[in-house]
Design an enzyme around this catalytic site. Structure first.
Site, mmCIF file in Angstrom:
data_model
loop_
_atom_site.group_PDB
_atom_site.id
_atom_site.type_symbol
_atom_site.label_atom_id
_atom_site.label_comp_id
_atom_site.label_asym_id
_atom_site.label_seq_id
_atom_site.Cartn_x
_atom_site.Cartn_y
_atom_site.Cartn_z
ATOM 1 C CG HIS A 246 -12.754 -29.846 -0.824
ATOM 2 N ND1 HIS A 246 -13.555 -30.959 -0.908
ATOM 3 C CD2 HIS A 246 -11.490 -30.302 -0.626
ATOM 4 C CE1 HIS A 246 -12.809 -32.049 -0.764
ATOM 5 N NE2 HIS A 246 -11.556 -31.680 -0.585
ATOM 6 C CB CYS B 91 -16.500 -34.113 -0.503
ATOM 7 S SG CYS B 91 -16.014 -32.833 0.675
ATOM 8 C CD GLU C 291 -17.059 -28.104 -3.484
ATOM 9 O OE1 GLU C 291 -15.848 -27.844 -3.323
ATOM 10 O OE2 GLU C 291 -17.462 -29.215 -3.843
ATOM 11 C CB CYS D 223 -18.047 -29.254 0.608
ATOM 12 S SG CYS D 223 -16.291 -28.871 0.527
HETATM 13 N N1 5HC Z 1 -15.960 -31.240 -4.760
HETATM 14 C C1 5HC Z 1 -14.636 -31.103 -4.649
HETATM 15 N N2 5HC Z 1 -14.106 -29.867 -4.513
HETATM 16 C C2 5HC Z 1 -12.761 -29.698 -4.411
HETATM 17 O O1 5HC Z 1 -12.281 -28.576 -4.311
HETATM 18 N N3 5HC Z 1 -11.941 -30.821 -4.435
HETATM 19 C C3 5HC Z 1 -10.486 -30.649 -4.431
HETATM 20 C C4 5HC Z 1 -9.687 -31.346 -3.391
HETATM 21 C C5 5HC Z 1 -8.398 -31.654 -4.138
HETATM 22 O O2 5HC Z 1 -7.548 -30.511 -4.188
HETATM 23 C C6 5HC Z 1 -8.880 -31.961 -5.527
HETATM 24 C C7 5HC Z 1 -9.220 -33.424 -5.754
HETATM 25 O O3 5HC Z 1 -8.018 -34.089 -5.964
HETATM 26 P P1 5HC Z 1 -7.914 -35.509 -6.681
HETATM 27 O O4 5HC Z 1 -8.254 -36.521 -5.616
HETATM 28 O O5 5HC Z 1 -8.915 -35.501 -7.825
HETATM 29 O O6 5HC Z 1 -6.476 -35.561 -7.125
HETATM 30 O O7 5HC Z 1 -10.046 -31.191 -5.681
HETATM 31 C C8 5HC Z 1 -12.445 -32.069 -4.549
HETATM 32 C C9 5HC Z 1 -13.783 -32.260 -4.662
HETATM 33 C C10 5HC Z 1 -14.337 -33.625 -4.788
HETATM 34 O O8 5HC Z 1 -15.285 -33.892 -3.829
HETATM 35 ZN ZN ZN Z 2 -15.445 -30.850 -0.317
#
Ligand code: 5HC
Ligand code: ZN
Length: 161
Positions: free
Chosen positions: A78, A103, A80, A106
């Site tokens: 992710h 999430c 973060e 993170c």
């Molecule tokens: N806060 C976040 N930071 C992130 O970098 N992500 C990333 C993980 C996946 O590559 C994408 C979410 O994919 P999708 O489920 O919307 O197709 O974003 C997801 C979240 C959500 O918690």
């Molecule tokens: Zn995360």
């Protein structure tokens, strides 16, 4: 001569850096960027969502659905976490600007790194257990949560001077 009036705010600057970083993401569905800012308003880390370095972007799946090992979820790092891992120095007391609410995985890293404020734009996964767990930990650890109201303002960058 008076100073230029239409300069961007700190929030627009740091969220702008997060959004620009997100443009590096190869995820076809959701591109997320993050920017960590010290109490002195210095950028100390940036990141975006992607597979770990050395892992081939074209070999691993970008799928959202199907068997777990055939989706991106077990592999993607992710934004973060990447911003924390890419950062230089001490993150104690810093703020994390991120387009999408963090999430639970993170959140653990954010809290342990000493980040004290999350500034975010979207909370589109608010109903998921991951975000519920994340908010529970942030609440207990007294991490401030601040949502920037999307103003729709366009920050245009042209690759010319
Ligand atoms: N806060 C976040 N930071 C992130 O970098 N992500 C990333 C993980 C996946 O590559 C994408 C979410 O994919 P999708 O489920 O919307 O197709 O974003 C997801 C979240 C959500 O918690
Ligand atoms: Zn995360």
């Amino acid at each position: 001569m008076p100073k230029r009036p239409d300069y961007i705010s700190w929030d627009e600057y740091f969220m702008g850096v997060a959004l620009l970083s997100a443009m590096r993401s190869k995820d076809p569905s959701t591109q997320v960027g993050a920017c960590i800012v010290s109490p002195e308003k210095r950028i100390v880390g940036v990141g975006y969502n992607g597979f770990p370095s050395g892992c081939n972007d074209d070999d691993l799946p970008w799928e959202r659905e199907g068997a777990f090992l055939e989706t991106k979820y077990p592999f993607v790092c992710h934004a973060e976490l990447n911003a924390i891992l890419n950062s230089s120095g001490n993150l104690k007391g810093s703020s994390l600007y991120v387009a999408l609410f963090p999430c639970n995985e993170c959140a653990k890293a954010i809290i342990q790194a000493g980040i004290v404020e999350i500034v975010y734009l979207s909370d589109k996964y608010a109903d998921t257990d991951a975000v519920k767990a994340s908010k529970r930990m942030f609440g207990q650890a007294q991490v401030r949560l601040r949502q920037i109201t999307p103003s729709g303002k366009r920050l245009v960058i042209e690759l010319k001077v």
